[in-house]
Design a protein around this motif. Structure first.
Motif, short mmCIF file in Angstrom:
data_model
loop_
_atom_site.label_atom_id
_atom_site.label_comp_id
_atom_site.label_asym_id
_atom_site.label_seq_id
_atom_site.Cartn_x
_atom_site.Cartn_y
_atom_site.Cartn_z
N GLU A 19 0.80 -1.22 0.00
CA GLU A 19 0.00 0.00 0.00
C GLU A 19 0.84 1.27 0.00
OE1 GLU A 19 -3.12 -0.19 3.02
OE2 GLU A 19 -2.94 -2.38 2.97
N GLY A 20 2.10 1.19 0.37
CA GLY A 20 3.00 2.34 0.27
C GLY A 20 2.55 3.53 1.09
N TYR A 21 2.41 4.65 0.42
CA TYR A 21 2.11 5.92 1.08
C TYR A 21 0.78 5.91 1.82
CZ TYR A 21 5.97 7.94 -1.64
OH TYR A 21 7.20 8.20 -2.18
N LEU A 22 -0.13 5.02 1.48
CA LEU A 22 -1.47 5.01 2.08
C LEU A 22 -1.60 4.00 3.21
CD1 LEU A 22 -3.65 5.32 -1.15
CD2 LEU A 22 -2.87 7.14 0.37
N PHE A 23 -0.53 3.28 3.53
CA PHE A 23 -0.62 2.21 4.52
C PHE A 23 -1.18 2.72 5.85
CE2 PHE A 23 1.50 0.34 8.24
CZ PHE A 23 0.96 -0.93 8.20
N VAL A 24 -0.59 3.77 6.40
CA VAL A 24 -1.01 4.25 7.72
C VAL A 24 -2.40 4.88 7.65
CG1 VAL A 24 -0.48 5.82 9.63
CG2 VAL A 24 1.36 4.58 8.49
N SER A 25 -2.62 5.77 6.69
CA SER A 25 -3.91 6.47 6.64
C SER A 25 -5.07 5.52 6.34
CB SER A 25 -3.87 7.60 5.61
OG SER A 25 -3.47 7.14 4.35
N ASN A 26 -4.83 4.48 5.56
CA ASN A 26 -5.89 3.49 5.32
C ASN A 26 -6.36 2.86 6.63
OD1 ASN A 26 -5.96 3.82 2.55
ND2 ASN A 26 -4.66 2.06 2.10
N ARG A 27 -5.43 2.50 7.51
CA ARG A 27 -5.80 1.87 8.76
C ARG A 27 -6.35 2.87 9.76
NH1 ARG A 27 -3.11 -0.63 5.77
NH2 ARG A 27 -3.01 -2.92 5.66
N CYS A 28 -5.83 4.06 9.77
CA CYS A 28 -6.39 5.09 10.65
C CYS A 28 -7.84 5.37 10.30
CB CYS A 28 -5.56 6.37 10.55
SG CYS A 28 -3.97 6.30 11.42
N ARG A 29 -8.13 5.42 9.00
CA ARG A 29 -9.51 5.65 8.57
C ARG A 29 -10.41 4.50 8.98
NH1 ARG A 29 -8.42 5.74 3.66
NH2 ARG A 29 -7.62 7.86 3.69
N ARG A 30 -9.93 3.28 8.81
CA ARG A 30 -10.73 2.12 9.13
C ARG A 30 -10.98 1.99 10.64
NH1 ARG A 30 -7.56 -2.28 7.34
NH2 ARG A 30 -6.96 -2.80 9.48
N LEU A 31 -9.98 2.34 11.44
CA LEU A 31 -10.09 2.20 12.89
C LEU A 31 -10.65 3.44 13.57
CD1 LEU A 31 -6.63 0.46 13.48
CD2 LEU A 31 -8.87 -0.63 13.65
N GLY A 32 -10.84 4.53 12.80
CA GLY A 32 -11.36 5.76 13.37
C GLY A 32 -10.40 6.40 14.35
N THR A 33 -9.13 6.48 13.98
CA THR A 33 -8.09 6.96 14.88
C THR A 33 -7.01 7.66 14.07
OG1 THR A 33 -6.49 6.25 16.57
CG2 THR A 33 -6.79 4.79 14.70
N ASP A 34 -6.07 8.29 14.77
CA ASP A 34 -4.88 8.81 14.08
C ASP A 34 -3.61 8.13 14.61
OD1 ASP A 34 -4.74 9.97 16.55
OD2 ASP A 34 -4.73 12.05 15.84
N ALA A 35 -3.79 7.02 15.33
CA ALA A 35 -2.65 6.22 15.80
C ALA A 35 -3.14 4.80 16.07
CB ALA A 35 -2.04 6.81 17.06
N PHE A 36 -2.33 3.82 15.75
CA PHE A 36 -2.70 2.44 16.01
C PHE A 36 -1.45 1.61 16.27
CE2 PHE A 36 -2.09 2.79 11.43
CZ PHE A 36 -1.35 1.64 11.10
N ARG A 37 -1.66 0.47 16.94
CA ARG A 37 -0.58 -0.47 17.23
C ARG A 37 -0.62 -1.60 16.20
NH1 ARG A 37 -2.10 -2.67 22.55
NH2 ARG A 37 -4.16 -1.79 22.08
N THR A 38 0.56 -2.07 15.81
CA THR A 38 0.64 -3.17 14.86
C THR A 38 2.00 -3.85 15.02
OG1 THR A 38 0.33 -3.75 12.52
CG2 THR A 38 1.60 -1.76 12.98
N ARG A 39 2.35 -4.70 14.08
CA ARG A 39 3.68 -5.32 14.05
C ARG A 39 4.29 -5.07 12.67
NH1 ARG A 39 4.74 -8.55 18.36
NH2 ARG A 39 6.51 -9.54 17.32
N LEU A 40 5.52 -4.61 12.66
CA LEU A 40 6.25 -4.35 11.42
C LEU A 40 7.61 -5.04 11.52
CD1 LEU A 40 5.52 -0.54 10.85
CD2 LEU A 40 4.78 -2.41 9.38
N GLY A 41 7.88 -5.91 10.56
CA GLY A 41 9.13 -6.66 10.61
C GLY A 41 9.26 -7.50 11.85
N GLY A 42 8.12 -7.98 12.36
CA GLY A 42 8.13 -8.81 13.56
C GLY A 42 8.21 -8.04 14.86
N ARG A 43 8.27 -6.69 14.79
CA ARG A 43 8.41 -5.88 15.99
C ARG A 43 7.12 -5.13 16.30
NH1 ARG A 43 13.51 -2.13 15.07
NH2 ARG A 43 12.58 -1.96 13.00
N PRO A 44 6.73 -5.02 17.58
CA PRO A 44 5.60 -4.16 17.93
C PRO A 44 5.89 -2.73 17.52
CG PRO A 44 6.24 -5.54 19.79
CD PRO A 44 7.33 -5.66 18.76
N ALA A 45 4.89 -2.06 16.97
CA ALA A 45 5.09 -0.69 16.48
C ALA A 45 3.82 0.12 16.68
CB ALA A 45 5.47 -0.70 15.00
#
Length: 421
Positions: A19-45
């Motif tokens: 998703e590139g440039y839209l990766f973060v904003s796509n999930r923020c829109r879906r979750l109704g937030t401007d910050a979220f927790r996830t895993r990137l490269g196996g690390r909590p982020a």
């Protein structure tokens, strides 16, 4: 928002690449937030966007070490560079870059760019058709080398250095052949740059005393020692490469001029303030860096979430530049929004945010703006047209660019820019 929701994906790395440039904003829109927790490269982020997020990112102690995958870091910065340092070491090295590329000397780079434009124009006109992205990359390579005191023996060397610097830029957002090629050519560039530094130190190569090459060659660390030649070479490349990367802003600007002829007239004949407003809107609207990453050094709490030491934090630069809470009609290109902009360091963040000396904000912003103004004002005055072509920009490609590279047809036998104010 009093908490940070969790994106339940087991691993978000593949989605980020997809998703590139839209990766973060796509999930923020879906979750109704401007910050979220996830895993990137196996690390909590924690991924976040917006003004408050930018202030949190830059006002807390984060380190760039280990913030991005090694193959990307070593193309954009490499070991020992200013962006990999922290604390007093970082501030001391940053002072070097603010001296080399700060506002007082960036205007000189704009003048060099203008000179190279005039030199390149006759050959462009003979061709009558020009792919703008590679043409401007070579122009900028020649200009920044002249400005930095870096000698280029002949046209062949200029093309080789352009190829190397371009490969670093184009490979930085990928995993695979583009990235491998960038690393291969970067090693060649660093060997060349290290030789230049050593020749300056031995007195075999005379360069202007205030030039970037001279300043880097004689710079001393906090212990009073000269930088090791490989580190000095990295920092010299970190002066040259970002200027060549400005070609991307310029081709995005060419697309904006094509889509809004009124902007073309304004840029060709307007004031310096209007030209800068146009450049700033290009930097805000079009994709450059997708995000910036860091790891927490000193733990802190935000929105009820504890950011433990070592936690990976990702700030969405593209999403912040398109945040409707900050920008009115963010998906509309409108340069006039910057005519009365107050310069908030946490809202316009195409190259990062925060303060230049205290934080990791890019010291090359002034050079980017002056270089972009020099290119785009001349482009606006050039008698040309864009033939039918694919100007689409894939936001899944890192770094993004117009698919065609922007092809120009020069319509006049001789097109010199009018005097610029």
């Amino acid at each position: 928002m009093g908490s940070i929701p969790h994106d339940r994906a087991l691993e978000s790395g593949p989605a980020f690449l997809r998703e590139g440039y839209l990766f973060v904003s796509n999930r923020c829109r879906r979750l109704g937030t401007d910050a979220f927790r996830t895993r990137l490269g196996g690390r909590p982020a924690v991924c976040m966007l917006g003004r408050e997020a930018a202030e949190v990112f830059y006002e807390h102690r984060l380190t760039r070490r280990g913030g991005v995958p090694k193959p990307i870091q070593t193309l954009l910065q490499d070991e020992g560079s200013v962006q990999t340092l922290d604390g007093e070491e970082h501030r001391h090295r940053k002072e070097l870059f603010l001296q080399v590329a700060g506002p007082d000397v960036s205007a000189e780079l704009g003048e060099r760019v203008a000179e190279e434009w005039e030199s390149a124009l006759p050959e462009w006109e003979r061709r009558r058709e020009l792919v703008l992205l590679p043409a401007l990359e070579e122009l900028l390579c020649r200009a920044v080398c002249a400005w930095a005191g870096v000698p280029l023996a002949d046209d062949r060397e200029a093309r080789e250095r352009t190829q190397e610097l371009s490969a670093m830029i184009d490979g930085a957002g990928s995993i695979g052949p583009r990235n491998w090629r960038g690393h291969l050519l970067r090693r060649r560039t660093e060997r060349w740059a290290a030789v230049l530094v050593e020749r300056v130190r031995r007195g075999e190569l005379e360069v202007p005393q205030a030039s970037a090459l001279a300043e880097i060659a004689r710079h001393r660390d906090l212990e009073g020692s000269l930088l090791e030649p490989p580190v000095a070479a990295v920092e010299l490349v970190n002066v040259l490469r970002p200027v060549v990367a400005v070609a991307r802003f310029a081709v995005f600007g060419a697309v904006a001029l094509e889509r809004d002829p009124a902007s073309r007239e304004l840029l060709a004949d307007g004031s310096d303030e209007e030209a800068e407003a146009f450049v700033q809107e290009v930097r805000r609207f079009y994709p450059f860096f997708p995000a910036v990453a860091g790891r927490v050094v000193e733990p802190f709490e935000w929105r009820g979430h504890r950011f433990a030491s070592g936690r990976l934090v990702l700030l969405d630069l593209y999403g912040t530049n398109h945040d409707a809470r900050i920008w009115d009609e963010p998906e509309v290109f409108r340069a006039s929004r910057f005519l009365d902009w107050e310069g908030d360091p946490y809202t316009l963040v195409p190259q990062g945010g925060g303060e230049h000396l205290r934080g990791h904000r890019c010291p090359g912003e002034w050079a980017t703006i002056e270089t972009s103004k020099a290119l785009l004002r001349r482009l606006a005055q050039l008698d040309h047209r864009l033939p039918p072509q694919d100007l689409s920009i894939e936001l899944s490609r890192l770094p993004a660019q117009p698919k065609s590279g922007v092809v120009l047809e020069l319509r006049a036998a001789r097109t010199r820019p009018r005097a610029l104010r």
